[in-house]
Every structure is written in structure tokens, then in C-alpha cells.
Design an enzyme around this catalytic site. Structure first.
Site, PDB file in Angstrom:
ATOM      1  N   LYS A   1       0.999  -1.129   0.042  1.00  0.00           N
ATOM      2  CA  LYS A   1      -0.132   0.007  -0.037  1.00  0.00           C
ATOM      3  C   LYS A   1       0.862   1.286   0.060  1.00  0.00           C
ATOM      4  CE  LYS A   1      -4.688  -0.740   1.009  1.00  0.00           C
ATOM      5  NZ  LYS A   1      -5.128  -1.922   1.699  1.00  0.00           N
ATOM      6  N   ARG A   2       1.947   1.065   0.749  1.00  0.00           N
ATOM      7  CA  ARG A   2       2.759   2.406   1.093  1.00  0.00           C
ATOM      8  C   ARG A   2       3.566   2.642  -0.459  1.00  0.00           C
ATOM      9  NH1 ARG A   2       8.186   2.043   2.071  1.00  0.00           N
ATOM     10  NH2 ARG A   2       8.075  -0.270   2.271  1.00  0.00           N
TER      11      ARG A   2
END
Ligand code: GLU
Length: 477
Positions: free
Chosen positions: A243-244
Site C-alpha cells: 500500500k505504501r
């Protein structure tokens, strides 16, 4: 004449259209378009517990936003269950598949024995040649495909090259479960065949599945589609995309204010290349796209690159389109609805007037929204920290002295307001910055803004003079 190319995008509707799926869809779309073919959409909704209508809608919306269309109606894989069963039956009748009545206990025991003997845990084929007469009563069988015992199954992949899988490693996998539902492996083959798919382009996490699927194609005597397994997307540090790193749904990119054409361009370059070309239109991508241009190593997702590319598209998009895109985005932004309600016709016109200056500075649509702030602000303007610092008593005095000259401007244009401000600075023996900075702070409430004369024209004579007066030391009008 060669067959019309048919590709497909086959998402499982268990979540949004994530960025990897969007790239797979784009490659299928580009390839179909480049060949004058079709791209079909198949929703792989056989996992009834995890598939949701909300996810199906989100996937379609994501594709539409990205500008990727599909031919005909989306096909539901679940709706084809009877056909999947029929093909499994045909395979059994042809002696290419068989019923297996193993219980869970037997399978567990089989795995444990294999493990204890240092063999991979594979099904041992115990029902492969057994007669149906031996079937235990009351047991619903699964259907297993007969994988050839000798030799190898070859996947001739357009990206990965020729990959041979020894058949002994594939074992007789299940194509129909005991409740009569097809496995993914089986349903995909039947559907791809029935839909006339000629080319499969998907993530390389499906590469071993490709070998098993090839076994089913061959058992049915069907043509195997041309396969291209594309390397997955990694983060800038080379690790699996998280996600990052940007492993988000496409709607998250929309909400971050990226333009669909910029994301399309960015995703097309993510794992595919055409020489050194970085910026290209969708028409060019369609013209150039080919399977040979797909790279063999994992592509790295880089937000900074996407942002720069988006900035380029912002600068080259026409003003009205940007205004429309901004308005479409606003409901998805925090306090965006409030901003949208302030964007009446007059203000929309003002935004359009300011747009050439605003889009030069904006990398994303929210940057643009931010840049428009001065148009939407209401008098008396709230000052940001920088503006408050600029507006010293001395600066306010400069504004008071500037007012008469500005008031006498005949045509409120960039040229005439500029002439008036410059003449004033010269007379007052002030550097232009000493006048422009307080002017900017008074007009926009900020320390930075588009060109000050553009701001004057955007706001118009009346509003500009009123804002300057609000911050000046002048008391009477
Ligand atoms: N439904 C599978 C997925 O979402 C794709 C199947 C395929 O492309 O063959 O990973």
C-alpha cells in the site's frame, strides 16, 4: 486471413480494481486495439463468499474512469457453471478425466506419507484407473484431470519464453469439486475457449496455472491461446508492491487528482517500452503496443515519476477540461462539496481565466483546487502566515498609495494594470517586488500565487480594488 484477436480482462471481484489489475487490463486493451481486435470482460465470481456486487461495480467504474472499454456485456463466470460441468463430463467420457472418491482423511494421509518419504505432496492417482464399480456409497466424487504421466507440458510464453513443466510435477488436479462447482483452473479454460479468446495477457503469478490449463486445452483438443505472463509490479525499492508503494485501488489515484490519461501513459510504461519514449498519447500507445515490448523483469512503481507525468498532462490539457475534471473530483475530496457549491458560473469563469497560470504550477488536480483558493475566498480575506508577514504597516501604506493609480486604469487588462503598477513603483522609487508582494498578499491572502497581473484580471476591477483597500491604511473610499 488471420483470426481476429480477442483478449480478455478477468478480474475476481473480491476488491477494487487495484493498480496491478488496471495495468493488466490496459495491456489487454492496448493489444486488442493495436490488432483491430476485441477486449472482453469476464468477472470471475465463482467464489461466492468473497465476490461482491460492490466490487464488480468498482472494477467497472475503475475501468471506465481509466478510459478502458470492453466489447459486449461483462460475462459472469458463475453463470457458466452448467457449461463447466458439461465439459468436465465430456472429459470423463473421453477417458481424459475421472471421478475420485478419496476422503479428506485419505488425502491427508497421502500428503503426510509423501512428506515423510521426502516427496512433494501430490495426489497419487489412486482413482485414475479404478472402476466406478468400486465407488463407495454416499460419497460425492470430485473430477480430476488425467495429466500425462510422462513428458512435459510446454508453455510457449511470449514474455517468459518457452517454459517446460515436467508432467510428474503437475499431478491429477481437480477440475470439478464434489459439490459440482468448477475449480478456477477449469472454469478459466472453458470460458476462454467459449469466448474465443486468442491471447491471454496476465500477471506472471499465473504461470504455473498456465501449464495446468494447457493440460485441459490439450485434453479437449482445443487451441491454446497465445500466452503472455507479465512480471508483477514492485515498489521503488524492489520489494513486492505494498500500500505504501502505491498498491491502491484505481479510485485512490482518481482521488489523489491524477488524470486518467496520465495514469494510462504511466501504466503503459510500467513493464512495456517503445524505445526511450516516456510520454506518448493513447493513440501512439495503440499504434506501438506489441508483446515484444513487454519486459521480463519486474517494473518498479515510482510515485515521483507518475506525479511529474501528471504535471505534464495538466499543462497540456485544455482549461475547460481541467475545470470539469476538478469539479468531478471535488465531491471526493475533504470539504470539496463546499468548494463545489461556491463554484458558480461567475467563479467558474474566473477559474478559467486563471487556469493558464494555475496549471503551470499544479502537478495534480488538488494542487489546482488549492491554487483556485484566492478566487473562492471571501472578503475580508483570511491571511496565511506568509501573507500576514508581508503585510507590515509599511506594506499597507504602499497599498494605500498604489490605489489611486490602479483606480484610474482604463481597461482592466494584464497590460494596463501592469503599466499602472510599474509606473507607481518607479514614482515611489520602490523595487517592483516591494509593491507586488503586498499586492499578492492582499489579493490572495497568500505568499504565493499565479502572476499578480493575472490575479488582478481574474478577480476583476471591483473585487481587486476592494481586497486591496481591505488591507491598506486607507479609510475612506
Ligand atoms: N481471476 C484471476 C485474477 O484475478 C485472473 C485469471 C486469469 O487472468 O486467467 O487473478
Amino acid at each position: 486471413m488471420s483470426k481476429t484477436v480477442v483478449t480478455r480482462f478477468a478480474p475476481s471481484p473480491t476488491g477494487f480494481l487495484h493498480i496491478g489489475g488496471a495495468r493488466t487490463a490496459l495491456f489487454n486493451w492496448l493489444y486488442a486495439k493495436s490488432q483491430g481486435g476485441k477486449m472482453l470482460l469476464r468477472i470471475e465470481d465463482t467464489d461466492r463468499e468473497r465476490s461482491t456486487d460492490a466490487a464488480i461495480d468498482a472494477i467497472k467504474e475503475g475501468l471506465v474512469w481509466l478510459g478502458l472499454d470492453w466489447d459486449g456485456d461483462a460475462v459472469s463466470q458463475f453463470a457458466g457453471v452448467e457449461r463447466h460441468q458439461e465439459v468436465a463430463r465430456q472429459l470423463v467420457e473421453a477417458g481424459k478425466a475421472y471421478y475420485c472418491y478419496c476422503t479428506q482423511e485419505e488425502l491427508t494421509e497421502m500428503r503426510e506419507t509423501a512428506r515423510a518419504e521426502g516427496r512433494p505432496p501430490r495426489y497419487d492417482g489412486r482413482w485414475r484407473n479404478r472402476s466406478q464399480d468400486e465407488a463407495p456409497a454416499g460419497v460425492d466424487p470430485v473430477v480430476r484431470i488425467k495429466v500425462p504421466e510422462e513428458g512435459e507440458t510446454v508453455v510457449d510464453d511470449q514474455v517468459q519464453g518457452r517454459i517446460a513443466f515436467p508432467n510428474k510435477d503437475l499431478d491429477d488436479f481437480i477440475i470439478l469439486r464434489s459439490d459440482g462447482t468448477p475449480t478456477y483452473m477449469h472454469a478459466v479454460v472453458v470460458d476462454d475457449h467459449d469466448m474465443g479468446v486468442t491471447h491471454i495477457i496476465r500477471g506472471d503469478d499465473h504461470l504455473t496455472n498456465a501449464a495446468r490449463q494447457t493440460v485441459i486445452y490439450q485434453a479437449m483438443g482445443w487451441d491454446v491461446p497465445v500466452m503472455s505472463h507479465i512480471p508483477l509490479i514492485h515498489g521503488p525499492d524492489g520489494a513486492k508492491l505494498s500500500k505504501r508503494h502505491g498498491a491502491l485501488g484505481v479510485e485512490a489515484y482518481r482521488d489523489m487528482g491524477y488524470l486518467p490519461e496520465a495514469l494510462r501513459n504511466y501504466l503503459a510504461r510500467l513493464g512495456w517500452s517503445h524505445g526511450d519514449d516516456e510520454i506518448f498519447s493513447t493513440e501512439q500507445a495503440i499504434e506501438w503496443f506489441d508483446l515484444d515490448g513487454i519486459g521480463k523483469s519486474a517494473a518498479r512503481f515510482d510515485f515521483a515519476k507518475l506525479e511529474n507525468l501528471n504535471g505534464h498532462y495538466m499543462r497540456t490539457t485544455d482549461d475547460q477540461t481541467l475545470l470539469d475534471a476538478m469539479k468531478a473530483l471535488l465531491p471526493h475530496l475533504e470539504s470539496g462539496s463546499e468548494i463545489l457549491s461556491k463554484l458558480n458560473d461567475t467563479r467558474s469563469q474566473q477559474v478559467l481565466l486563471a487556469m493558464p497560470g494555475l496549471k503551470e504550477r499544479a502537478k495534480t488536480l488538488p494542487d489546482l483546487v488549492d491554487g483556485c483558493g484566492f478566487i473562492l475566498s471571501e472578503r475580508p480575506l483570511a491571511l496565511d502566515e506568509k501573507a500576514a508577514k508581508i503585510l507590515t504597516d509599511e506594506a499597507r501604506d504602499v497599498l494605500s498609495r498604489l490605489l489611486p493609480g490602479l483606480k484610474s486604469v482604463g481597461n482592466w487588462t494584464v497590460e494596463e494594470t501592469e503599466t499602472a503598477v510599474k509606473a507607481f513603483a518607479e514614482d515611489a522609487e520602490l523595487k517592483l517586488g516591494k509593491v507586488a508582494q503586498p499586492l499578492r498578499a492582499a489579493l490572495t491572502g497568500r505568499g504565493t500565487s499565479p502572476g499578480i497581473f493575472d490575479v488582478l484580471v481574474t478577480l476583476g476591477r471591483e473585487e481587486s480594488l476592494a481586497r486591496i483597500k481591505d488591507q491598506s491604511t486607507e479609510t475612506e473610499s
